[in-house]
Structure formats: structure tokens, C-alpha cells
Design an enzyme around this catalytic site. Structure first.
Site, PDB file in Angstrom:
ATOM      1  CD  GLU A  52      -1.987  -1.455   2.699  1.00  0.00           C
ATOM      2  OE1 GLU A  52      -2.659  -0.244   3.040  1.00  0.00           O
ATOM      3  OE2 GLU A  52      -2.392  -2.216   3.270  1.00  0.00           O
ATOM      4  CG  ASP A  63      -1.756   8.917   8.775  1.00  0.00           C
ATOM      5  OD1 ASP A  63      -1.895   7.429   8.915  1.00  0.00           O
ATOM      6  OD2 ASP A  63      -2.533   9.192   7.979  1.00  0.00           O
TER       7      ASP A  63
END
Ligand SMILES: Cc1ncc(COP(=O)(O)O)c(C=O)c1O
Lengths: 266, 396
Positions: A52, A63
């Protein structure tokens, strides 16, 4: 499922391998803009099942600090969507590993969803994950476009996702579901808490029609092995980016990192 | 032809703007809010408590003050809506009172917020102290320096102020950190967003809580002018909550000219600006599709404004829509023009405004009024928090 998707490398992967799938996430253009391709090739060589590649964004709200920093460095280093798509085409010449592009919606919208899907498909991308794209919008506006280009879209679920919604997501999934391991942003952890294990058990008991991979916080052999007991496999991200930050993109070191991850749990 | 729509539709959109672009981890929270905010806020017990607190605690209604000398200066009938007289010194508390009552009814125990100028942070810290709830406020490190009095006010009120150290260390970055915190604490925590930004239903919810501003204006204009409708309403726009409140009850009356004033920073061509309607394109940030200052590649451009509360690269989706359909006129003024207007208001009316508000004042110079024009400026906040910036600027 249309015939284009049956040849999709992700579909083939999940058909041929039902457990222990290892997918590795890293940010395109980190540590430097030229590193995207060699990292992918090294991961494929190390026997990783899927990669990915993160499309960097200035404001990655899902994140934690490690991936935030890699996004910042990648953007400053000149990574752009157009550059990434060219790089993926180079990766595709060297390996048949399934490739997923993962990122926030805005850079893709600015590039143009249609142009993005067409060029990603041509470059050899197999799937896309856009965590802040609403499911309804995907179904109404983009599903046909994804299908026409042979791209899979993976949705996220988390411990707070209701069973009703998990089933709705399962019913529109073609490929796999991305099960976030905890209510958290991305990051590393040494082991899972009891409530996460309970969530994994709950998920397994649902008997979903699609396979799912567990991601977020998988960072060592132990967490990987645990995740693999409950899912078709797992996704390692922050921990690999930490490795790249510390040890660079040396192919042998990447192979060692993957080898260490796959050690049977002590 | 259909009448233009100003309010949010059932999907959470204002025209092409709005929606809820959030990662799955936040979906249950946003969904619960969406399902329940209208029902909860229209319960009689909610309304009773909300209205009583606005009256007895915030000090509403705030005066609509006829500014005689300012009127002479600009050749119009100028009124100032005195949100600076709200408890805590700005309009922000109208929203935090509403949201804390909502959070209680949603069964939440903890509150988080982002803040730029610190006014929303102080307003959140205040209602948390009032209700005995634990509170944490994210604030850009640069903003903590330029709005220091507000940092200390929050701390005195018992709130933990957490510096955001990414990006330019301003409002956008504080919002990122607050969203990350919420992702990590979704069940016990409510996020009190401070403007008409974020995923649906926040923009509509915050606009409704601020709508009391224009509701009062109408009543007060009947008293003073015999007519609820002014010719103009001016408000500064950061995310756009004070403007949303000041415009809300005038949207359908198209003869009322609505003017949103954005922060031009060092000038819109300087590369250091926060004038989103002048510089932005449609994009997705902080949960909604709106106008956004960004590069061709979809990276958000770091804004600049001397005013921490306007130093944001987007605007609320409602404003993006009102701009798009031409219902609201957007103008911008530079840092310097705003500072001068702040000092000018201090000397003509004896009111030192917040630097955000000073932007709205500065825009008056861009308009030619008729002497009978009724002009209302939303005086969103007072300047106490900005003394350090006034002192540094020095030209008074
Ligand atoms: C006094 C004042 N006015 C205006 C603003 C800008 O916010 P909004 O555009 O949401 O009213 C702020 C924000 O901090 C403020 O403190």
C-alpha cells in the site's frame, strides 16, 4: 463482480491465500522522492503479499506522528500524484505484486477522480483506499468509474462501527475490508489490549462474505501473529516507516525487517 | 425558477459544499450528532436552559449600539452589534453554551476543542468549568504566543492547553490535532468545534446557535429604525461563525446586503494571505467540501493573517455556497488596514476591538453609503486578548 475485477491482482491474492497475508504500507516519496520504486521492489522480493503506497497529504488527520512526518518530508521532497503514478508504472514493470494506493481525498479530487482512476489503472494499480471518502459518495459517483478501470475500493471499519454498518460495508465491498485495530490514529504498539482481541473475535464471528485485513498498530512479530489469528492477514505501516527513517532503503535491511516480522511469535 | 436555498439540505450540503468527509473512526460520533442534534436542541428543556444561560450568564441580548461618530465619519447610519460584551468577550460563547448542553444530553464526559485566537478556547473552558466537565484545548504554538492572555485564562479555568506544533502552528494545525484526539477518544468525548466548519452537522449546528445574533438585531432594528431590515450587515469571516449568526435571519431577504470580510494578510498577491474566497478552490479539509487555499496537487496552503482567529485556509461550507451563488459579497482587508481600523474604532467610539473584528471595520472604507443607509457591523469581540499585537504593531 465484473470480468475486469476477476483478473484484479488483489482478488487473485485473496482467492489463492486465505491466511497470513502481509501487506506493507509506506509513504510515497519517503525518505526521498526517488525511493518509492526501490522500496516496492525490495518488499516484493522479500515476499510481502501486497503493498500500500501512501499519497502524501498536508493534513493527515487519521495519522499519528510517524506517518505525519513522512508525509511532510515527502511533500517537501517533491512528491506529487503525477510523479507517484509514473513511479507505480516502473514498479509494475518489475513485479506483479498487488498495489494499493492509499490517501486522503483532496489530492485525488484535485487531480481529477476520473483521470486518477484511468492513469492508476494504466500504471498497474489494483486498489484504492480513501478513508475520508464517504461510502454514499463512492456508491453514487465513483463505483462505476472504479469498476470500469478494474480498481477495487477498500472501506475501513473500526471497533466503534456498528454491526449494521459493517454488514452494509461488506455488501458493497469487492476485494477486502480494512479493519482498523483500535479507535486510534496510525502508530505502533507492542501488543493488543483485551478489548481489541474481543473486537477481533466479534469480527470473526460475523462471518463476513469478504476477507478483512487488520491494520493500525501492527508493528512486530507478536502483533502480526495475533492479527493473523483473527483475519486473513494484516497491514504494517508506521513500524516500517520507522525502519526506513532509521535504516534507509537498503534492500537487504528491508528483507531482514520482513523476515523478523514473520518470525513465529515467541 | 426555484428559490435559491440557503439552508443545509438533508444530506448535509449547501449546494455543492458541505457533507461529512471523515474517516470511519469518527463515523459513529458524527452520525449520532446528525441524528439527534435537531431533536435535542428543539426540546423545551434544552431551549429553556439554553435561553436562561444566554440571558443570565452570557448577558444577552447584547446591545445594538448606534455609533454616532462613526456614522458621521462614513455618512451612514451605523450600528454596532456588541458581541464584545458577551461574557468572555466574543460571540464564541453562544455556540459553546449550546454544544455543552448537547454534549451532556449525548452522555459525554469530556470536552475537546481547537482554538485560534483563544476566544473559542476560553469560551469552551468557561462552559466546562460551569458544568464541571474535563476540558482540553488544542492551540497552535504560534497562537499561544500571540494570544497569551487567553492561554492563561484557559488555564485559570482549569483547562489543559495543548500546543499544536505541526504546519504553521496555527488554527488549521490545532484543528488537525483535535480531530486526531477525537479519533483516539471517540466514546467519552465531545468535540466542540468553534466555527461553522467541520463535517455535517457541525456547520448547521453552530450557525443555529449563533443565529441569536441576527434574531436580536431584527428586534432591535424595529425598535430603533422601525424596520427589521438593515441595508447592510458586515462581519469578519475566519471559519465564519459570527458571520453566519449575523447573516442567518437576513438570508431570505435579498435586499439586505451581506458582506463577509476576510483576512487579506499582507495582500492577496503576497503569498501571505488568508482570503479564501479570493484564493481558494473547492476541496476537502476537516470533514467538509468547501473553498480551500491549496496547491494544484491538493496540498493545503499555509495561510497568513495578523489575526489568529482569521488565520485559516478555508471557510465554512455555508459561506462557500453563499459566495458561489452571490448572496454574500466577500471582500478582504490587509493586516495593516485592519490594525488601523482597530485603532480608529478605539478613538471614534471608545471600543478597542479584537483584531478579527477590526477587519470588518476596515471594510467600511471600501463602500460608498447613502446617508440613510442602515449599516450593522457585527462587533464579534473585544481587543483585550490582542494587546500584545497592538503593542508590537505600535502605530497608535
Ligand atoms: C472576536 C472574533 N471574531 C471572529 C473570529 C473568527 O471566527 P468566525 O469566523 O468563526 O466568527 C474569532 C475567532 O477566533 C474571534 O475571536
Amino acid at each position: 463482480m465484473g470480468s475486469v475485477l476477476m483478473k484484479n491482482r488483489i482478488v487473485q491474492l485473496f482467492e489463492s491465500k486465505k491466511e497470513g497475508i502481509l501487506s506493507i504500507f509506506y509513504t510515497a516519496g519517503f525518505p526521498t522522492v526517488d525511493d518509492t520504486v526501490p522500496i516496492a521492489v525490495a518488499l516484493a522480493k522479500a515476499g510481502v503479499d501486497m503493498i500500500e503506497i501512501g499519497i502524501p497529504f498536508s493534513d493527515p488527520i487519521a495519522d499519528g506522528p510517524i506517518i505525519q512526518q513522512s508525509n511532510k518530508q515527502a511533500i517537501e521532497g517533491g512528491m506529487r500524484v503525477a510523479v507517484l503514478l509514473e513511479q507505480v508504472a516502473h514498479v509494475r514493470k518489475q513485479t506483479s505484486i498487488p498495489i494499493v494506493l492509499m490517501g486522503y481525498l483532496n489530492p485525488v479530487l484535485q487531480y481529477g477522480m476520473e483521470r486518477f482512476c484511468q492513469q492508476a489503472s494504466r500504471a498497474g494499480v489494483d486498489g484504492v483506499i480513501l478513508p475520508d471518502m464517504p461510502m454514499a459518495e463512492y456508491l453514487q459517483r465513483y463505483r462505476e468509474l472504479f469498476r470500469a478501470n478494474g480498481l477495487l475500493n477498500a472501506f475501513l471499519i473500526s471497533p466503534t462501527t456498528s454491526e449494521l454498518r459493517i454488514r452494509a460495508i461488506d455488501s458493497v465491498t469487492e476485494g477486502f475490508i480494512y479493519a482498523v485495530s483500535a479507535s486510534s490514529t496510525t502508530g505502533t504498539r507492542h501488543q493488543f489490549e483485551a478489548e481489541q482481541i474481543a473486537y477481533f473475535e466479534r469480527l470473526r464471528a460475523l462471518g463476513l462474505s469478504n476477507p478483512y485485513l487488520i491494520g493500525f498498530g501492527i508493528s512486530n512479530a507478536q502483533t502480526l501473529a495475533t492479527a493473523c489469528r483473527y483475519a486473513a492477514g494484516a497491514i504494517v505501516g508506521s513500524s516500517f516507516i520507522q525502519h526506513l527513517a532509521a535504516q534507509g532503503v537498503d534492500s537487504a535491511a528491508i528483507q531482514q525487517f520482513v523476515h523478523d516480522l514473520r518470525q513465529p511469535a515467541p | 425558477m426555484n428559490k435559491p436555498r440557503y439552508e443545509v439540505d438533508t444530506q448535509g450540503y449547501y449546494g455543492q459544499f458541505g457533507g461529512a468527509y471523515i474517516p470511519e473512526m469518527l463515523y459513529p460520533n458524527i452520525e449520532a450528532l446528525r441524528e439527534r442534534y435537531l431533536a435535542i436542541t428543539s426540546e423545551p428543556s434544552f431551549q429553556q436552559e439554553f435561553q436562561a444561560l444566554l440571558r443570565d450568564y452570557v448577558g444577552r441580548p447584547t446591545p445594538l449600539y448606534w455609533a454616532k461618530r462613526l456614522s458621521e465619519k462614513h455618512g451612514a447610519r451605523i450600528y454596532l452589534k456588541r458581541e464584545d460584551l458577551c461574557h468572555t468577550g466574543a460571540h464564541k460563547i453562544n455556540n459553546t453554551i449550546g454544544q455543552i448542553l448537547l454534549a451532556q444530553r449525548l452522555g459525554k464526559q469530556k470536552i475537546i476543542a481547537e482554538t485560534g485566537a483563544g476566544q473559542h478556547g476560553v469560551a469552551t473552558a468557561t462552559v466546562c468549568a460551569l458544568m464541571g466537565m474535563e476540558c482540553m484545548v488544542y492551540m497552535g504554538k504560534l497562537d499561544m504566543e500571540r494570544q497569551r492572555p487567553n492561554v492563561e485564562r484557559m488555564r485559570i479555568l482549569g483547562t489543559q492547553v495543548v500546543p499544536a506544533t505541526s504546519g504553521n502552528m496555527t488554527l488549521k494545525d490545532a484543528t488537525n490535532e483535535a480531530m486526531r484526539h477525537w479519533i483516539n477518544h471517540p466514546t467519552d468525548t465531545h468535540y466542540i468545534i468553534g466555527s461553522v466548519v467541520g463535517p455535517h452537522p457541525y456547520p448547521d449546528m453552530v450557525a443555529r446557535f449563533q443565529a441569536v445574533i441576527s434574531e436580536e438585531m431584527k428586534r432591535q432594528l424595529i425598535e430603533k429604525e422601525g424596520n427589521p431590515f438593515p441595508d447592510y450587515v458586515f462581519a469578519c469571516v475566519g471559519g465564519g461563525s459570527n458571520a453566519a449568526g449575523a447573516f442567518y435571519h437576513f438570508l431570505a431577504d435579498e435586499h439586505v446586503q451581506l458582506v463577509g470580510v476576510e483576512a487579506g494578510g499582507r495582500g492577496i498577491d503576497s503569498g501571505e494571505s488568508a482570503a479564501t474566497t479570493a484564493l481558494g478552490k473547492p476541496g476537502v479539509l476537516h470533514g467538509s467540501r468547501t473553498l480551500l487555499m491549496q496547491t494544484d496537487d491538493g496540498q493545503v496552503v499555509e495561510p497568513h493573517s495578523i489575526s489568529a482567529g482569521l488565520d485559516y485556509p478555508g471557510i465554512g461550507p455555508m459561506h462557500a455556497h453563499l459566495f458561489d451563488i452571490g448572496r454574500v459579497t466577500f471582500v478582504n482587508v490587509t493586516d495593516d488596514e485592519a490594525m488601523k481600523a482597530g485603532v480608529a474604532l478605539s478613538r471614534t467610539e471608545g471600543i478597542i476591538p479584537a483584531i478579527e473584528t477590526a477587519h470588518a471595520m476596515a471594510a467600511l472604507d471600501q463602500f460608498e453609503f447613502d446617508k440613510d443607509d442602515v449599516v450593522v457591523i457585527n462587533l464579534s469581540g473585544r481587543g483585550d486578548k490582542d494587546l500584545e499585537t497592538y503593542i508590537k504593531w505600535g502605530q497608535y
